[in-house]
Design an enzyme around this catalytic site. Sequence first.
Site, PDB file in Angstrom:
ATOM      1  N   ARG A 119       0.338  -0.708   2.212  1.00 16.62           N
ATOM      2  CA  ARG A 119      -0.532  -1.259   3.263  1.00 16.62           C
ATOM      3  C   ARG A 119      -0.852  -0.311   4.405  1.00 16.62           C
ATOM      4  O   ARG A 119      -1.528  -0.718   5.349  1.00 16.62           O
ATOM      5  CB  ARG A 119       0.089  -2.551   3.806  1.00 16.62           C
ATOM      6  CG  ARG A 119       0.120  -3.631   2.772  1.00 16.62           C
ATOM      7  CD  ARG A 119       0.732  -4.934   3.208  1.00 16.62           C
ATOM      8  NE  ARG A 119       0.689  -5.868   2.090  1.00 16.62           N
ATOM      9  CZ  ARG A 119       1.539  -5.849   1.061  1.00 16.62           C
ATOM     10  NH1 ARG A 119       2.529  -4.972   1.034  1.00 16.62           N
ATOM     11  NH2 ARG A 119       1.403  -6.699   0.058  1.00 16.62           N
ATOM     12  N   ASN A 190      10.815  -1.966  -4.376  1.00 19.13           N
ATOM     13  CA  ASN A 190      10.128  -0.850  -5.024  1.00 19.13           C
ATOM     14  C   ASN A 190      10.254  -0.896  -6.543  1.00 19.13           C
ATOM     15  O   ASN A 190      11.272  -1.346  -7.085  1.00 19.13           O
ATOM     16  CB  ASN A 190      10.662   0.474  -4.482  1.00 19.13           C
ATOM     17  CG  ASN A 190      10.362   0.617  -2.998  1.00 19.13           C
ATOM     18  OD1 ASN A 190       9.574  -0.159  -2.451  1.00 19.13           O
ATOM     19  ND2 ASN A 190      10.987   1.580  -2.354  1.00 19.13           N
ATOM     20  N   HIS A 209      11.419  -6.906  -7.134  1.00 20.38           N
ATOM     21  CA  HIS A 209      10.083  -7.005  -7.720  1.00 20.38           C
ATOM     22  C   HIS A 209      10.031  -6.363  -9.107  1.00 20.38           C
ATOM     23  O   HIS A 209       8.984  -5.901  -9.555  1.00 20.38           O
ATOM     24  CB  HIS A 209       9.038  -6.394  -6.775  1.00 20.38           C
ATOM     25  CG  HIS A 209       8.868  -7.204  -5.514  1.00 20.38           C
ATOM     26  ND1 HIS A 209       8.124  -6.774  -4.443  1.00 20.38           N
ATOM     27  CD2 HIS A 209       9.347  -8.427  -5.173  1.00 20.38           C
ATOM     28  CE1 HIS A 209       8.165  -7.706  -3.487  1.00 20.38           C
ATOM     29  NE2 HIS A 209       8.912  -8.707  -3.902  1.00 20.38           N
ATOM     30  N   CYS A 241       1.813  -8.912 -27.824  1.00 21.88           N
ATOM     31  CA  CYS A 241       3.028  -9.638 -28.211  1.00 21.88           C
ATOM     32  C   CYS A 241       2.958  -9.994 -29.694  1.00 21.88           C
ATOM     33  O   CYS A 241       1.953 -10.547 -30.165  1.00 21.88           O
ATOM     34  CB  CYS A 241       3.139 -10.906 -27.364  1.00 21.88           C
ATOM     35  SG  CYS A 241       4.514 -11.967 -27.844  1.00 21.88           S
ATOM     36  N   ASP A 307       6.534   1.066  12.163  1.00 23.91           N
ATOM     37  CA  ASP A 307       6.089   0.068  13.143  1.00 23.91           C
ATOM     38  C   ASP A 307       7.074  -1.099  13.168  1.00 23.91           C
ATOM     39  O   ASP A 307       7.811  -1.323  12.219  1.00 23.91           O
ATOM     40  CB  ASP A 307       4.719  -0.536  12.752  1.00 23.91           C
ATOM     41  CG  ASP A 307       4.006   0.250  11.692  1.00 23.91           C
ATOM     42  OD1 ASP A 307       3.338   1.201  12.066  1.00 23.91           O
ATOM     43  OD2 ASP A 307       4.145  -0.077  10.485  1.00 23.91           O
TER      44      ASP A 307
HETATM   45  P1  OAD Z   1       4.047  -1.902   2.622  1.00 22.83           P
HETATM   46  O1  OAD Z   1       3.091  -0.830   2.290  1.00 22.83           O
HETATM   47  O2  OAD Z   1       3.510  -3.251   2.862  1.00 22.83           O
HETATM   48  O3  OAD Z   1       4.897  -1.493   3.905  1.00 22.83           O
HETATM   49  C1  OAD Z   1       5.486  -0.221   4.015  1.00 22.83           C
HETATM   50  C2  OAD Z   1       6.015  -0.066   5.435  1.00 22.83           C
HETATM   51  O4  OAD Z   1       6.693   1.166   5.493  1.00 22.83           O
HETATM   52  C3  OAD Z   1       4.942  -0.067   6.506  1.00 22.83           C
HETATM   53  O5  OAD Z   1       5.371  -0.811   7.632  1.00 22.83           O
HETATM   54  C4  OAD Z   1       4.812   1.429   6.849  1.00 22.83           C
HETATM   55  O6  OAD Z   1       4.441   1.656   8.204  1.00 22.83           O
HETATM   56  C5  OAD Z   1       6.219   1.902   6.607  1.00 22.83           C
HETATM   57  N1  OAD Z   1       6.305   3.321   6.259  1.00 22.83           N
HETATM   58  C6  OAD Z   1       5.651   3.990   5.290  1.00 22.83           C
HETATM   59  N2  OAD Z   1       6.031   5.281   5.249  1.00 22.83           N
HETATM   60  C7  OAD Z   1       6.940   5.440   6.226  1.00 22.83           C
HETATM   61  C8  OAD Z   1       7.703   6.534   6.709  1.00 22.83           C
HETATM   62  N3  OAD Z   1       7.617   7.758   6.155  1.00 22.83           N
HETATM   63  N4  OAD Z   1       8.535   6.332   7.744  1.00 22.83           N
HETATM   64  C9  OAD Z   1       8.646   5.101   8.313  1.00 22.83           C
HETATM   65  N5  OAD Z   1       7.970   4.026   7.896  1.00 22.83           N
HETATM   66  C10 OAD Z   1       7.126   4.188   6.872  1.00 22.83           C
HETATM   67  O7  OAD Z   1       5.136  -1.911   1.448  1.00 22.83           O
HETATM   68  P2  OAD Z   1       6.207  -3.052   1.099  1.00 22.83           P
HETATM   69  O8  OAD Z   1       6.679  -3.727   2.316  1.00 22.83           O
HETATM   70  O9  OAD Z   1       7.207  -2.416   0.224  1.00 22.83           O
HETATM   71  O10 OAD Z   1       4.457  -5.465  -4.639  1.00 22.83           O
HETATM   72  O11 OAD Z   1       5.318  -4.059   0.263  1.00 22.83           O
HETATM   73  C11 OAD Z   1       5.906  -5.185  -0.349  1.00 22.83           C
HETATM   74  C12 OAD Z   1       5.275  -5.508  -1.663  1.00 22.83           C
HETATM   75  O12 OAD Z   1       3.869  -5.582  -1.508  1.00 22.83           O
HETATM   76  C13 OAD Z   1       5.488  -4.436  -2.703  1.00 22.83           C
HETATM   77  O13 OAD Z   1       6.672  -4.631  -3.401  1.00 22.83           O
HETATM   78  C14 OAD Z   1       4.275  -4.542  -3.597  1.00 22.83           C
HETATM   79  C15 OAD Z   1       3.210  -4.997  -2.637  1.00 22.83           C
HETATM   80  O14 OAD Z   1       2.319  -5.936  -3.140  1.00 22.83           O
HETATM   81  C16 OAD Z   1       4.582  -5.080  -5.941  1.00 22.83           C
HETATM   82  O15 OAD Z   1       5.197  -5.746  -6.630  1.00 22.83           O
HETATM   83  C17 OAD Z   1       3.966  -3.899  -6.510  1.00 22.83           C
END
Ligand code: OAD
Length: 385
Positions: A119, A190, A209, A241, A307
């Site tokens: 995101r 992840n 997930h 399948c 954030d």
């Molecule tokens: P998001 O992309 O929603 O959130 C990632 C968070 O990590 C954000 O708040 C970024 O600001 C932060 N971030 C990224 N890189 C960073 C860094 N180097 N240092 C600090 N912060 C950092 O990802 P998830 O929360 O994992 O579903 O998303 C949840 C689920 O939504 C995933 O599992 C996925 C998706 O739909 C699936 O099944 C594929």
Amino acid sequence: MSKAKSSRDRRINPPGVTRVTRSSITTTQDSQRIKPTDSGLVDDLSLMSVSEQQALLAREGKSYQSPSTKSVLSSASGNSVPRGALGTIGRLMKLGRVRNIVVVAGAGISTASGIPDFRTPGTGLYANLAKYDIPYPEAIFNIDYFSDNPHPFFSLAKELYPGHHRPNYVHYFIRMLHQKGLLLRMYTQNIDGLEKLCGIPDDKLVEAHGSFATAACHLCYTPYPAEEAKQAIMNGNVPICTFCAGAVKPNVVFFGEDLPEKYFQHAEDFPKADLLMIMGTSLKIEPFASLINTVKSTVPRLLLNRDAVGPFERRPLRRGDYMELGDLSDSVRKLAEILGWHTEIQDLMNSHENGVCSYTDPSSSSGENSDSSETDSMHRDALYV
Ligand code: OAD
């Protein structure tokens, strides 16, 4: 695998708000009231009830002071004492007050490995799906959309299949928590498999997930050989399948699908946690996001993220909530330095990444977590065959 009860739904959250790093509220007057040698202890006390404070002080041979007194700036040795979220959590850990850490993680822990999160505007996966011609970004992981048209996901899956990326410092920090006997469990959203690859053993890991490690029919759930599914997908074919002729997919949990049975271990784990570390997630996806509210109200929660997200956006913060905002690798490295683990983590990472495993699981002699050295050898096989 039996089917679990709840499914993944999207939750609409307001966008992130002002960046705020929590730090100790130090006043000159306060610092004058406390002897320098008490600095770590005093910050630590701000997390405890009065009775806990009295008990700890008694053990330290000191008398109780008002909890309103806060940290001072230097230790008895004259070295500066780290303050703020990392300093406070680091002190708790060093004092031995933390023994059961639950880590909750998301895509932000893998960006340092070169895998985009979902995101982040501009670079996140959902901002870069135009070529798939899908109605909205999350449709690519929607089970009903997949049922209708599996091709967009299969095209993306060619890029998502594990094998191109290596774990980074953050993964090895979490493995070090395990190595130190402090990791109760890691709950990750992840699907990149990097937690396993860095050697966090299966029994310490909940891939909430799912993963690419297994595959099944998306209609009748009949298992399908994962390697065959991968080969078909890589060749641009849809694996079918043999039982019902439905499309087979890797067991990545899609929106609208049930979570793996192991996820429900959270009902036992979270009440046992004495520290929650939340790393690299937007906390936008339920039911995963709400897990963080199931620790006891006295349990400290540390958010390490770019954030403020979820309940960390609210003011005032819940008592016992701490956050360090910024790059995750930097924050984790700072915490490792406070703990005196940095060199050890680097050594572990270097030896593991070079395929020379010098690490012996301290708990393996007692039989506990004895699968870790086995994980290491499996990991090396996976890396170098
Ligand atoms: P998001 O992309 O929603 O959130 C990632 C968070 O990590 C954000 O708040 C970024 O600001 C932060 N971030 C990224 N890189 C960073 C860094 N180097 N240092 C600090 N912060 C950092 O990802 P998830 O929360 O994992 O579903 O998303 C949840 C689920 O939504 C995933 O599992 C996925 C998706 O739909 C699936 O099944 C594929």
